[in-house]
Every structure is written in structure tokens, then in C-alpha cells.
Write a protein that holds these residues in place. Structure first.
Motif, PDB file in Angstrom:
ATOM      1  N   ALA A   1       0.848  -1.192   0.000  1.00 51.80           N
ATOM      2  CA  ALA A   1       0.000   0.000   0.000  1.00 51.80           C
ATOM      3  C   ALA A   1       0.885   1.245   0.000  1.00 51.80           C
ATOM      4  CB  ALA A   1      -0.917   0.003   1.209  1.00 51.80           C
ATOM      5  N   THR A   2       1.245   1.699  -1.193  1.00 51.17           N
ATOM      6  CA  THR A   2       2.218   2.795  -1.313  1.00 51.17           C
ATOM      7  C   THR A   2       1.559   4.167  -1.485  1.00 51.17           C
ATOM      8  OG1 THR A   2       2.400   2.379  -3.694  1.00 51.17           O
ATOM      9  CG2 THR A   2       3.992   1.274  -2.250  1.00 51.17           C
ATOM     10  N   ASN A   3       0.229   4.218  -1.428  1.00 50.30           N
ATOM     11  CA  ASN A   3      -0.462   5.505  -1.417  1.00 50.30           C
ATOM     12  C   ASN A   3      -1.765   5.339  -0.653  1.00 50.30           C
ATOM     13  OD1 ASN A   3      -2.496   4.452  -3.239  1.00 50.30           O
ATOM     14  ND2 ASN A   3      -1.087   4.839  -4.929  1.00 50.30           N
ATOM     15  N   ALA A   4      -2.499   6.435  -0.484  1.00 50.20           N
ATOM     16  CA  ALA A   4      -3.701   6.396   0.333  1.00 50.20           C
ATOM     17  C   ALA A   4      -4.750   5.449  -0.246  1.00 50.20           C
ATOM     18  CB  ALA A   4      -4.266   7.802   0.485  1.00 50.20           C
ATOM     19  N   ASP A   5      -4.982   5.499  -1.559  1.00 50.88           N
ATOM     20  CA  ASP A   5      -5.986   4.629  -2.159  1.00 50.88           C
ATOM     21  C   ASP A   5      -5.661   3.161  -1.934  1.00 50.88           C
ATOM     22  OD1 ASP A   5      -7.429   6.778  -3.050  1.00 50.88           O
ATOM     23  OD2 ASP A   5      -6.711   6.684  -5.123  1.00 50.88           O
ATOM     24  N   ALA A   6      -4.388   2.831  -2.000  1.00 49.45           N
ATOM     25  CA  ALA A   6      -3.981   1.439  -1.818  1.00 49.45           C
ATOM     26  C   ALA A   6      -4.101   0.993  -0.365  1.00 49.45           C
ATOM     27  CB  ALA A   6      -2.550   1.240  -2.302  1.00 49.45           C
ATOM     28  N   ALA A   7      -4.031   1.937   0.579  1.00 52.49           N
ATOM     29  CA  ALA A   7      -4.160   1.600   1.998  1.00 52.49           C
ATOM     30  C   ALA A   7      -5.613   1.456   2.426  1.00 52.49           C
ATOM     31  CB  ALA A   7      -3.472   2.667   2.854  1.00 52.49           C
ATOM     32  N   ALA A   8      -6.527   2.034   1.683  1.00 48.60           N
ATOM     33  CA  ALA A   8      -7.934   2.046   2.079  1.00 48.60           C
ATOM     34  C   ALA A   8      -8.531   0.649   2.282  1.00 48.60           C
ATOM     35  CB  ALA A   8      -8.751   2.840   1.061  1.00 48.60           C
ATOM     36  N   PRO A   9      -8.270  -0.342   1.399  1.00 48.41           N
ATOM     37  CA  PRO A   9      -8.879  -1.656   1.617  1.00 48.41           C
ATOM     38  C   PRO A   9      -8.533  -2.276   2.968  1.00 48.41           C
ATOM     39  CG  PRO A   9      -8.080  -1.497  -0.629  1.00 48.41           C
ATOM     40  CD  PRO A   9      -7.567  -0.284   0.098  1.00 48.41           C
ATOM     41  N   ALA A  10      -7.274  -2.191   3.376  1.00 49.28           N
ATOM     42  CA  ALA A  10      -6.890  -2.777   4.657  1.00 49.28           C
ATOM     43  C   ALA A  10      -7.542  -2.022   5.814  1.00 49.28           C
ATOM     44  CB  ALA A  10      -5.377  -2.768   4.808  1.00 49.28           C
ATOM     45  N   LEU A  11      -7.540  -0.704   5.748  1.00 46.62           N
ATOM     46  CA  LEU A  11      -8.134   0.077   6.821  1.00 46.62           C
ATOM     47  C   LEU A  11      -9.642  -0.161   6.920  1.00 46.62           C
ATOM     48  CD1 LEU A  11      -6.183   3.429   6.375  1.00 46.62           C
ATOM     49  CD2 LEU A  11      -5.982   1.830   8.283  1.00 46.62           C
ATOM     50  N   SER A  12     -10.266  -0.534   5.816  1.00 43.60           N
ATOM     51  CA  SER A  12     -11.708  -0.791   5.834  1.00 43.60           C
ATOM     52  C   SER A  12     -12.046  -2.199   6.303  1.00 43.60           C
ATOM     53  CB  SER A  12     -12.292  -0.575   4.434  1.00 43.60           C
ATOM     54  OG  SER A  12     -11.884  -1.602   3.543  1.00 43.60           O
ATOM     55  N   SER A  13     -11.033  -3.055   6.460  1.00 44.53           N
ATOM     56  CA  SER A  13     -11.274  -4.479   6.713  1.00 44.53           C
ATOM     57  C   SER A  13     -11.181  -4.878   8.177  1.00 44.53           C
ATOM     58  CB  SER A  13     -10.282  -5.326   5.898  1.00 44.53           C
ATOM     59  OG  SER A  13     -10.464  -5.110   4.516  1.00 44.53           O
ATOM     60  N   PHE A  14     -10.690  -3.988   9.035  1.00 40.87           N
ATOM     61  CA  PHE A  14     -10.504  -4.325  10.440  1.00 40.87           C
ATOM     62  C   PHE A  14     -11.106  -3.235  11.325  1.00 40.87           C
ATOM     63  CE2 PHE A  14      -6.878  -5.905   7.961  1.00 40.87           C
ATOM     64  CZ  PHE A  14      -7.006  -7.278   8.186  1.00 40.87           C
TER      65      PHE A  14
END
Length: 466
Positions: free
Chosen positions: A338-351
Motif C-alpha cells: 500500500a504505497t499511497n492512500a488509495d492502496a491503503a484504504a482496503p486494509a483500513l476498511s477491513s478491520f
């Protein structure tokens, strides 16, 4: 290796001598072609020479004598302007193709019925490719995986009627593969990306459409407008279209209902698979990936029981929401990719309860686009150059510390998560940043996280990934 016998006795020019370029040159030579290769990087030319590949500056080559020009997908074909070698090829009327095109021609010549699943989309390509290949392998099928993930496509084993191919295709590769013809072509989604190389969103989408338009069955995620329009357009011209949705009940196709994967036929629903309890496939985005893989595996003949078994044993993709270890109620997740905000969003939405390690070399916009996920973050541990800017964005909304180094962040996050008595706590490396300030690439950063986690006393590694 797949010898490119379709080019036997022909002269072929090749530009781009990275790993896939050298593999392609060797495949052409093995197939009996006469190859003249070049690269703007002298080190790459020297490496080609060490592999007995003939090299020469293509600026002074006899272009009318070439039957084809093979271009590395990393070299501009159209935007911001065509590479000089592309202009020379076109000026001489020489076709411009890539390694995916070579593979497609060899498959059609040797084993046209060999099952071939090709995957593209803006997000989720690699996970869907790895998952599809894993399901096929776990069901005992002879399976080859490559393309934009893992091995260069021409280094795979030669086509045979029962050999299954699962190939990830970037937009660059599709642009150089005019006759790509998968058994099942998957288009996951479309959002603006690589527009510096494609000019407009419409041109980018039209390139992606080529993969599914050339497929026997087009599997298309219809949760965005561009893909929904592509599905409608292909269906109108008689293509076999299978729609998938991670959020919408469909009348026909496959959709997710929570962790259940459903098939719809004329408005009648049945559950065909489920993701409940599969940690490597958490989150709505992974529901889309799983739906695509299921649809493709059904298309190439797998039974539902085989597919479910493959889903349940999928270890996940390294550095992409990778389950690394567990200690008591604390789960450690490596999302270094996850090298940018969009790429980090899935993980942050999953927990629901996250001890978030973030930072590195910040991208434009920082973590402001992730604000809606801040309530899920129990505490943030900031590293690298981005730490001051990220702390300003977090402000009073999220408790944070500036940890400085990744190892310190892991140690502090693990300590704090262990004291959290609200249920499962997740120590999540999802940096929303490039790695370059402290690490050479995201893989090395992810490995450093894994090592730091495994050094914690009492931690239990979760197996399945190397």
C-alpha cells in the motif's frame, strides 16, 4: 521457456532488455528467429550480450527487413509521445507487439484449447491472478502463472491442451497484444491510472476493454461506470458476458452478499462459495477478487467443491494484507504494498480495531483521503519522512506517536495492542507511502516488518507464504 516458433526464419527487432525483454529475445531465438535487440541503457545491452543476444543500435537498422518489432511494455507506445523506435517501426510498416502477443500466437498454434485466464483492471489484478492460479493448482490442474506478476510469460512451460495459464496483464501489455484471446478474460474495475501513458481515461478504458472483447467469456466487475458500460456494449454485440459485483445484487451473474458469494440466474439466487473465516480474503475488495476467480474457474471446468477448497487454503499475496503472525488476540498484517492512500484504504476498511503503522516517502495528498477510516484506528505509529505531515493530518482525531523506525513502531504497536481488551486487535503495516526514504522497495519494507514481528516473544507465525 516457450520457443516462439511462429517467428521461425524471420528477422525481429526488439527494444527493452530488462528481465522480460531478455526472456522474450531468448524465446524468439529458441524458436528460430533472427533477433536484433537494443536498449537505451548500456548495462542492459551488456547483459543481453552476455546471454548471446545480438544487439545493435536500432536507429541505424534495416527496418524494412524486420517482420515484427517487439517492444517492452515499459516503453511508451503512444503517450506522452511514441518512443523513437516505435516511430521507426511504424514508418517502415512493421507491426509493434509485445510478449503477451507472442504467447497468444504460440498458444493458438500449438494448443488453442489450452485453458487461458487473463486478468486486468486498475486494482486487484495480482491478488485475483494468484488466487485463480492457487485454486486451479489445489484442484490438481497443471497450472502456469505469470505475465505482470512473477514470471515473464515467455518463460512459462509450452502450451499443451490440458495446461492452464493464468496471466496478469497490464494496460501496457494489452496495448501490445492485438490478438490476445483468453478462454476467460477478467476486467475487475477501472479508475484513473497511468494517464501519463494513455492520455485520457477513455483511451485507458478502451485498452482494458480489448482483453475482454477478445475473450471467449468476458468476466466484468460492474461496480464502476466504465466497466458497466463495457459489459453492456459487449453483450449487445453477442459476447458471452458474466457480470460480477461486490456490492449490488444482480439479476444474472455473481455477487457478494456479505461473505457469501452468490450466483444469480434470471433473478434466482444460490450460494456457490463463501469467504467466512478466510483471513486472507477479508474485505469487500477481496470479495470482488474472489468472485472473479470463482467465475473464471467455473468457466474452465472446476467443480464448486474444488473452488471452495482453494479459497479456504489461499495464503494471500505477499505484502498485500498478508497475515504474518498472531499473538493471543493480536493479529499482525503486512500491507507494505500500500504505497499511497488509495492502496491503503482496503486494509483500513477491513478491520475494526487497528494499530496502524504508516509513513515513508509521502505521495501527493498524504493520508487525508483516509479520514473516514480514522475511527477504526486505535493508535497510529508514524515512521519516515512523512511522519510530521501525517501527524498534522491525524491531529486530535487519532492518538499517535512518531516512532521513527519500523522496528520501533512494531514493538510499540504490539505492546499497546496486547493491552487492548476490546476483542481482536490488528497491528497493521499499511504505509500509504513509498518506501524509498528507508527501504529500497516495498518488498524489503514488508520483509523488515515480518522480521520485526517474528522477533516478538511468543508470537506464532502464520504459514503459507515464503
Amino acid at each position: 521457456m516457450i520457443p516462439a516458433r511462429s517467428f521461425s526464419g524471420k528477422r525481429v527487432a526488439l527494444f527493452g532488455l530488462g528481465g522480460s525483454g531478455i526472456a522474450t529475445a531468448l524465446a524468439l531465438m529458441e524458436g528460430g528467429a533472427e533477433v536484433l535487440a537494443w536498449d537505451d541503457n548500456p548495462e542492459s545491452v551488456a547483459k543481453a550480450n552476455s546471454n548471446s543476444i545480438d544487439t545493435g543500435d536500432l536507429r541505424s537498422a534495416d527496418w524494412p527487413g524486420f517482420s515484427s518489432f517487439v517492444l517492452s511494455p515499459g516503453v511508451p507506445l503512444t503517450h506522452p509521445k511514441p518512443h523513437w523506435a516505435v516511430e521507426l517501426a511504424r514508418g517502415a510498416g512493421v507491426e509493434v507487439i509485445g510478449d503477451i502477443e507472442l504467447f497468444s500466437r504460440e498458444r493458438m498454434a500449438r494448443a488453442p484449447d489450452a485453458p487461458f485466464v487473463a486478468i486486468t483492471g486498475t486494482n486487484g489484478k495480482s491478488t485475483t491472478t494468484a488466487l485463480t492460479a492457487h485454486i486451479l493448482k489445489s484442484a490438481g490442474r497443471d497450472t502456469q502463472m505469470g505475465g505482470n506478476i512473477g514470471r515473464a510469460v515467455m518463460t512459462l512451460d509450452p502450451p499443451e491442451p490440458t495446461r492452464h495459464y493464468v496471466v496478469e496483464c497490464s494496460s501496457y501489455q494489452i496495448d501490445l497484444g492485438p490478438s490476445i484471446n483468453p478462454t476467460a478474460g477478467i476486467l475487475l474495475n477501472l479508475t484513473p491510472d497511468h494517464l501519463d501513458r494513455h492520455g485520457t481515461m477513455q483511451h485507458y478504458a478502451s485498452i482494458k476493454e480489448r482483453l475482454v472483447s477478445g475473450s471467449d467469456t468476458a468476466i466484468i466487475g460492474v461496480d464502476d461506470v466504465f466497466c458497466a458500460q463495457i459489459a453492456d456494449r459487449l453483450e449487445r454485440v453477442g459476447k458471452d458476458v458474466v457480470r460480477i459485483s461486490k456490492r449490488l445484487p444482480l439479476t444474472d451473474g455473481y455477487f457478494a452478499d456479505g461473505t457469501d458469494l452468490m450466483e444469480a440466474k434470471d433473478g434466482r439466487y444460490s450460494r456457490i462459495a463463501f469467504l467466512e473465516g478466510i483471513g486472507s480474503l477479508r474485505g469487500q475488495h477481496n470479495a470482488q477478487n474472489a468472485l472473479a476467480a470463482v467465475a473464471a474457474c467455473v468457466r474452465v471446468g472446476l467443480e464448486l467443491g474444488e473452488i471452495q477448497a482453494g479459497l479456504e487454503s489461499f495464503p494471500g499475496l505477499a505484502h498485500r494484507m498478508e497475515q504474518v503472525a498472531r499473538k493471543g488476540h493480536v493479529l499482525f498484517i503486512n500491507d507494505s504494498k500500500a504505497t499511497n492512500a488509495d492502496a491503503a484504504a482496503p486494509a483500513l476498511s477491513s478491520f475494526p480495531r487497528i494499530y496502524w503503522i504508516a509513513g515513508g516517502l509521502a505521495k501527493e495528498g498524504g493520508i487525508e483521503p483516509l479520514r473516514s477510516f480514522f475511527p477504526r484506528v486505535a493508535k497510529a505509529y508514524l515512521i519516515g519522512e512523512a511522519a510530521p505531515a501525517f501527524s498534522a493530518t491525524l491531529g486530535e482525531a487519532v492518538s499517535y506517536e512518531i516512532s521513527g523506525t519500523l522496528r520501533a513502531a512494531v514493538e510499540h504497536a504490539a505492546r499497546d495492542a496486547a493491552c487492548d481488551d476490546s476483542g481482536e486487535a490488528v497491528v497493521l503495516l499499511s504505509p500509504a507511502c513509498a518506501s524509498f526514504d528507508q527501504f529500497k522497495n516495498f518488498e524489503i519494507r514488508g520483509e523488515a516488518f515480518r522480521q520485526a514481528v517474528n522477533a516478538i516473544e511468543g508470537v506464532r507465525p502464520i504459514g503459507g507464504l515464503n
